[in-house]
Design a protein around this motif. Structure first.
Motif, PDB file in Angstrom:
ATOM      1  N   TRP A 214      48.688  45.284  45.979  1.00  0.00           N
ATOM      2  CA  TRP A 214      48.420  43.792  46.637  1.00  0.00           C
ATOM      3  C   TRP A 214      46.821  44.034  46.553  1.00  0.00           C
ATOM      4  CZ3 TRP A 214      45.838  46.075  50.513  1.00  0.00           C
ATOM      5  CH2 TRP A 214      46.260  47.049  51.177  1.00  0.00           C
ATOM      6  N   LEU A 215      46.106  45.029  46.389  1.00  0.00           N
ATOM      7  CA  LEU A 215      44.341  44.884  46.386  1.00  0.00           C
ATOM      8  C   LEU A 215      43.778  43.461  45.784  1.00  0.00           C
ATOM      9  CD1 LEU A 215      43.879  48.275  45.578  1.00  0.00           C
ATOM     10  CD2 LEU A 215      43.454  47.089  47.863  1.00  0.00           C
ATOM     11  N   GLY A 216      44.516  43.353  44.736  1.00  0.00           N
ATOM     12  CA  GLY A 216      44.369  42.284  44.660  1.00  0.00           C
ATOM     13  C   GLY A 216      44.147  40.814  44.320  1.00  0.00           C
ATOM     14  N   ALA A 217      45.126  41.157  45.401  1.00  0.00           N
ATOM     15  CA  ALA A 217      44.718  39.420  46.782  1.00  0.00           C
ATOM     16  C   ALA A 217      44.744  39.799  48.029  1.00  0.00           C
ATOM     17  CB  ALA A 217      46.857  39.211  47.651  1.00  0.00           C
ATOM     18  N   VAL A 218      43.691  40.453  48.490  1.00  0.00           N
ATOM     19  CA  VAL A 218      42.456  40.617  49.517  1.00  0.00           C
ATOM     20  C   VAL A 218      41.159  41.058  48.586  1.00  0.00           C
ATOM     21  CG1 VAL A 218      44.623  41.328  50.593  1.00  0.00           C
ATOM     22  CG2 VAL A 218      43.353  42.661  49.701  1.00  0.00           C
ATOM     23  N   LEU A 219      40.879  41.123  47.618  1.00  0.00           N
ATOM     24  CA  LEU A 219      39.359  41.699  47.607  1.00  0.00           C
ATOM     25  C   LEU A 219      38.887  40.043  46.893  1.00  0.00           C
ATOM     26  CD1 LEU A 219      39.697  45.417  46.211  1.00  0.00           C
ATOM     27  CD2 LEU A 219      39.155  44.617  48.260  1.00  0.00           C
ATOM     28  N   PRO A 220      37.593  40.505  46.867  1.00  0.00           N
ATOM     29  CA  PRO A 220      36.544  39.120  46.186  1.00  0.00           C
ATOM     30  C   PRO A 220      36.924  38.946  44.953  1.00  0.00           C
ATOM     31  CG  PRO A 220      35.150  40.359  47.453  1.00  0.00           C
ATOM     32  CD  PRO A 220      36.774  41.120  47.717  1.00  0.00           C
ATOM     33  N   ASN A 221      36.870  40.102  44.012  1.00  0.00           N
ATOM     34  CA  ASN A 221      36.659  39.839  42.753  1.00  0.00           C
ATOM     35  C   ASN A 221      38.100  38.832  42.357  1.00  0.00           C
ATOM     36  OD1 ASN A 221      36.368  39.580  40.148  1.00  0.00           O
ATOM     37  ND2 ASN A 221      37.051  40.611  40.021  1.00  0.00           N
ATOM     38  N   GLY A 222      38.720  39.484  42.616  1.00  0.00           N
ATOM     39  CA  GLY A 222      41.070  39.692  42.418  1.00  0.00           C
ATOM     40  C   GLY A 222      41.464  37.781  43.065  1.00  0.00           C
ATOM     41  N   THR A 223      41.121  37.483  44.524  1.00  0.00           N
ATOM     42  CA  THR A 223      40.952  36.423  44.935  1.00  0.00           C
ATOM     43  C   THR A 223      40.287  35.130  43.824  1.00  0.00           C
ATOM     44  OG1 THR A 223      39.193  36.895  46.778  1.00  0.00           O
ATOM     45  CG2 THR A 223      41.667  37.521  47.095  1.00  0.00           C
ATOM     46  N   MET A 224      39.183  35.706  44.043  1.00  0.00           N
ATOM     47  CA  MET A 224      38.373  34.269  42.793  1.00  0.00           C
ATOM     48  C   MET A 224      38.585  34.267  41.721  1.00  0.00           C
ATOM     49  SD  MET A 224      34.331  34.638  41.682  1.00  0.00           S
ATOM     50  CE  MET A 224      34.353  36.501  39.829  1.00  0.00           C
ATOM     51  N   ASN A 225      39.303  35.414  40.858  1.00  0.00           N
ATOM     52  CA  ASN A 225      40.343  35.219  39.833  1.00  0.00           C
ATOM     53  C   ASN A 225      41.499  34.395  40.133  1.00  0.00           C
ATOM     54  OD1 ASN A 225      37.835  36.495  38.481  1.00  0.00           O
ATOM     55  ND2 ASN A 225      39.395  38.582  38.461  1.00  0.00           N
ATOM     56  N   GLY A 226      42.149  35.070  41.262  1.00  0.00           N
ATOM     57  CA  GLY A 226      43.953  33.990  41.829  1.00  0.00           C
ATOM     58  C   GLY A 226      43.785  33.056  41.948  1.00  0.00           C
ATOM     59  N   ILE A 227      42.381  32.365  42.001  1.00  0.00           N
ATOM     60  CA  ILE A 227      42.912  30.747  42.414  1.00  0.00           C
ATOM     61  C   ILE A 227      42.946  30.174  40.860  1.00  0.00           C
ATOM     62  CG2 ILE A 227      41.530  28.496  42.634  1.00  0.00           C
ATOM     63  CD1 ILE A 227      39.070  30.594  44.269  1.00  0.00           C
ATOM     64  N   VAL A 228      42.578  30.688  39.536  1.00  0.00           N
ATOM     65  CA  VAL A 228      43.160  30.097  38.652  1.00  0.00           C
ATOM     66  C   VAL A 228      44.216  30.654  37.848  1.00  0.00           C
ATOM     67  CG1 VAL A 228      42.389  29.713  35.890  1.00  0.00           C
ATOM     68  CG2 VAL A 228      41.059  28.854  37.789  1.00  0.00           C
ATOM     69  N   GLY A 229      44.177  32.154  38.013  1.00  0.00           N
ATOM     70  CA  GLY A 229      44.716  33.062  37.339  1.00  0.00           C
ATOM     71  C   GLY A 229      46.271  32.587  37.828  1.00  0.00           C
ATOM     72  N   ALA A 230      45.882  32.200  39.519  1.00  0.00           N
ATOM     73  CA  ALA A 230      48.050  32.693  40.105  1.00  0.00           C
ATOM     74  C   ALA A 230      48.306  31.381  39.129  1.00  0.00           C
ATOM     75  CB  ALA A 230      47.729  32.327  41.514  1.00  0.00           C
ATOM     76  N   ILE A 257      48.147  40.344  32.878  1.00  0.00           N
ATOM     77  CA  ILE A 257      48.294  39.846  31.524  1.00  0.00           C
ATOM     78  C   ILE A 257      47.411  38.098  32.206  1.00  0.00           C
ATOM     79  CG2 ILE A 257      49.435  38.295  30.019  1.00  0.00           C
ATOM     80  CD1 ILE A 257      51.201  40.826  30.189  1.00  0.00           C
ATOM     81  N   ALA A 258      47.743  37.538  33.658  1.00  0.00           N
ATOM     82  CA  ALA A 258      47.527  35.627  33.790  1.00  0.00           C
ATOM     83  C   ALA A 258      45.961  36.483  34.406  1.00  0.00           C
ATOM     84  CB  ALA A 258      48.478  35.598  34.391  1.00  0.00           C
ATOM     85  N   GLY A 259      45.097  37.261  34.319  1.00  0.00           N
ATOM     86  CA  GLY A 259      43.860  37.282  35.357  1.00  0.00           C
ATOM     87  C   GLY A 259      44.355  37.523  36.811  1.00  0.00           C
ATOM     88  N   ALA A 260      45.270  37.308  37.416  1.00  0.00           N
ATOM     89  CA  ALA A 260      45.540  37.883  38.825  1.00  0.00           C
ATOM     90  C   ALA A 260      46.163  38.993  39.059  1.00  0.00           C
ATOM     91  CB  ALA A 260      45.854  36.594  38.928  1.00  0.00           C
ATOM     92  N   PRO A 261      46.230  39.962  39.295  1.00  0.00           N
ATOM     93  CA  PRO A 261      46.832  40.723  39.688  1.00  0.00           C
ATOM     94  C   PRO A 261      47.289  41.202  40.876  1.00  0.00           C
ATOM     95  CG  PRO A 261      45.086  41.806  38.630  1.00  0.00           C
ATOM     96  CD  PRO A 261      45.024  40.400  38.432  1.00  0.00           C
ATOM     97  N   GLY A 262      48.326  41.119  41.431  1.00  0.00           N
ATOM     98  CA  GLY A 262      48.775  41.193  43.153  1.00  0.00           C
ATOM     99  C   GLY A 262      48.063  40.225  43.689  1.00  0.00           C
ATOM    100  N   ALA A 263      48.393  38.629  42.702  1.00  0.00           N
ATOM    101  CA  ALA A 263      48.153  37.594  44.301  1.00  0.00           C
ATOM    102  C   ALA A 263      49.360  36.988  43.870  1.00  0.00           C
ATOM    103  CB  ALA A 263      47.541  36.490  42.339  1.00  0.00           C
ATOM    104  N   VAL A 264      49.079  36.351  45.378  1.00  0.00           N
ATOM    105  CA  VAL A 264      50.343  35.545  46.032  1.00  0.00           C
ATOM    106  C   VAL A 264      50.792  34.801  45.553  1.00  0.00           C
ATOM    107  CG1 VAL A 264      51.522  34.834  48.059  1.00  0.00           C
ATOM    108  CG2 VAL A 264      49.669  36.899  47.882  1.00  0.00           C
TER     109      VAL A 264
END
Length: 294
Positions: A214-230, A257-264
Motif C-alpha cells: 500500500w505504500l504507493g497509495a499514500v506517498l506523494p509520487n505514488g498518488t500523483m502517478n495513480g491518478i492516471v495509472g489507476a 505495469i500501469a504505473g500505479a503500484p498500490g493504487a486503490v
C-alpha cells in the motif's frame, strides 16, 4: 485580482521556462509510452497466458481485446508531469531567486492576493501540461500497441481528464514545495531525486522485502502517478473492484505495469495527492506571510 492574474501570465509567457520544460516533458512522455506500449503488447508472456485468460474471462472479453494501451499510457503521462512539478517550483521560489518578489509583493494589496493569483495562473498551466503529455502519450501507444489493445473513446476521455487533474495538482504541489524550501535548486534536486529514485525504490523494496503493497497509495509520487495509472489498473480489475480469482501478486504487478503500484482507485489517488498538495501549499502560504523580502 484581474491585474495580478494578467501580471502572472505575462511573467510565464515572456520567459522561456514554460516551453523549455514542456519540450523534455512531451519528448519523455512519448518515449516512455512508446516503450511501455511495446512491453504491454507482450503482456501474455509477462503474466502467463493462464492469468491473462482469467482476467479476460472475468471481464467478459477475449484475451486479444484487452486494453493493454491503458497500462502503457500512464507511464508517459507520469514522467511528463514531473516537469509540471518543476515548473510549479519556479512560481514563487524563482521570484526569490531572481529578486523580483519584492516588487511583486509591494505592488499587490497583500501577499495573500499574490499567492492566490499564482495559484489560479498555475492551475491553468498545470491543465495545459496535463493535456500536452496526455496527447503525446496517446500518440506513443498508437504507434506501439496493437489496434485491439487501444483504449475506447470513453477510456481515452477519462485519461485526458485525469491527466489534466494530475497536471493541476502536480503544479500546485511544486509551488508548495518551492515556497516552503525557498530555493529553486534545492527544491528541484530534492524533488527529482525523491520522485524518480527514492520513492520508487522504497515502493519496490517495500513490496519485495516486507510485502507492503500500500505504500504507493499514500506517498506523494505514488498518488500523483495513480491518478492516471489507476485507470489502466482498474481496466484490468487490479484496482477498484478486484476481479474474483485474481491473485494479490498479479494484482500488484498489474498496478506496477500501469504505473500505479498500490493504487486503490484513481479518485482515491487524487484525493490523497490533493491532501499532500494542500499540506505543502498551506505550509508555503504560511511561511511566505512572514518571510522577509528586503
Amino acid at each position: 485580482m484581474g491585474g495580478l492574474l494578467v501580471a502572472e501570465f505575462r511573467k510565464t509567457l515572456t520567459t522561456k521556462l514554460w516551453w523549455a520544460l514542456m519540450i523534455p516533458a512531451v519528448l519523455l512522455a512519448f518515449a516512455f509510452s512508446l516503450g511501455w506500449g511495446a512491453f504491454a503488447n507482450g503482456l501474455d508472456e509477462v503474466l502467463g497466458s493462464s492469468e491473462m485468460r482469467l482476467i479476460a474471462q472475468a471481464l467478459g472479453i477475449s484475451t486479444g481485446t484487452l486494453p493493454t494501451g491503458l497500462l502503457a499510457i500512464g507511464h508517459g503521462i507520469n514522467v511528463g508531469l514531473t516537469f509540471a512539478v518543476i515548473f510549479g517550483v519556479f512560481a514563487l521560489a524563482g521570484e526569490y531567486r531572481g529578486r523580483t518578489i519584492t516588487t511583486t509583493f509591494l505592488t499587490a494589496p497583500n501577499r495573500v492576493s499574490v499567492l492566490a493569483a499564482k495559484m489560479i495562473t498555475y492551475v491553468v498551466w498545470g491543465a495545459v501540461y496535463g493535456l500536452a503529455v496526455a496527447a503525446v502519450s496517446s500518440l506513443g501507444i498508437v504507434f506501439s500497441v496493437n489496434n485491439s489493445g487501444l483504449p475506447t473513446a470513453a477510456q481515452w476521455l477519462w485519461v485526458f481528464a485525469a491527466s489534466m487533474l494530475a497536471g493541476v495538482l502536480s503544479t500546485l504541489f511544486g509551488i508548495g514545495v518551492g515556497a516552503v524550501w525557498n530555493s529553486v535548486v534545492g527544491s528541484v534536486v530534492t524533488l527529482v531525486i525523491y520522485l524518480l529514485l527514492i520513492e520508487n525504490t522504497l515502493v519496490l523494496f517495500g513490496y519485495g522485502q516486507w510485502d507492503i503493497a500500500w505504500l504507493g497509495a499514500v506517498l506523494p509520487n505514488g498518488t500523483m502517478n495513480g491518478i492516471v495509472g489507476a485507470i489502466g489498473a482498474q481496466a484490468f480489475g487490479a484496482a477498484g473492484v478486484k476481479l474474483p480469482g485474481l491473485e494479490e501478486k498479479t494484482q500488484w504487478w498489474l498496478q506496477y505495469i500501469a504505473g500505479a503500484p498500490g493504487a486503490v482507485s484513481w479518485w482515491a489517488s487524487a484525493l490523497v495527492f490533493a491532501l499532500w498538495t494542500a499540506v505543502f501549499f498551506a505550509g508555503g502560504w504560511l511561511v511566505n506571510q512572514r518571510r522577509d523580502i528586503t
